[in-house]
Design a protein around this motif. Sequence first.
Motif: not given
Length: 236
Positions: A90-94
């Motif tokens: 999973l790639i996160s965008k805060v």
Amino acid sequence: MYHAIAQDIIKAIVAGEYETKLPTEKALMTQFDASRTTIRRAIDVVFRHGLLRRVQGSGNFIVKQPQNSATVLNLSIGFDRAAMVAGGPLISKVVTFDRIKADEQLAKQGNIAIGDELYRVIRLRYLQDQLYDLEESYFPRAVVPYLSEDGVQHSIFAFLRDAYGIYGSTTENYVHQVRLNATRAKLVGQPVGDKTMCLDGINYLASGIVFNFSKTFFVYPDLELYYHTENIDLQD
């Protein structure tokens, strides 16, 4: 020590290093330079995560994921490991990372006291460039004294294990359908009022202290749930 060994075994299973079953206890003792008791405790942890099927006299077999594993959310191993099985990570965008104090609603949600200081992390997470979920997560600063901007971009639980030796002991999960409010609908690009699957989770240390609680709104299409349980015979 057995927690770290269990994590290594889980990573190996997720990576497909064991095709059908785990190596023998003796082989694992040699590999990790650990006692039989430590290896058995580590295997117990892996089993409770739903990754092993025990066959008496034959060993510990790997539980095969369904063919449509990209849409199966394995609650027994957590979102990040489930995503790895599905072709992740999973790639996160805060969206938000700050410190707040728990109001009445958050105190009730996280089983903590009103006014407790929290790290708040709101993230959009993507699987293979497709939005997977919106996560609203909270970490009491009395237990987690420091989180960094870089740390919340990746697996926060891995950061807690490495930085503080924090390992979750028990988790309470509640899955239900909710309607998206205006703020959440805008973040996930769906109409206000649309229904989505929501998972409320609370994670406890062995001492019973809460170190994390969260709401996760899943928007990945056609998600299914999988959960591992161990049957225990109760006798009078």
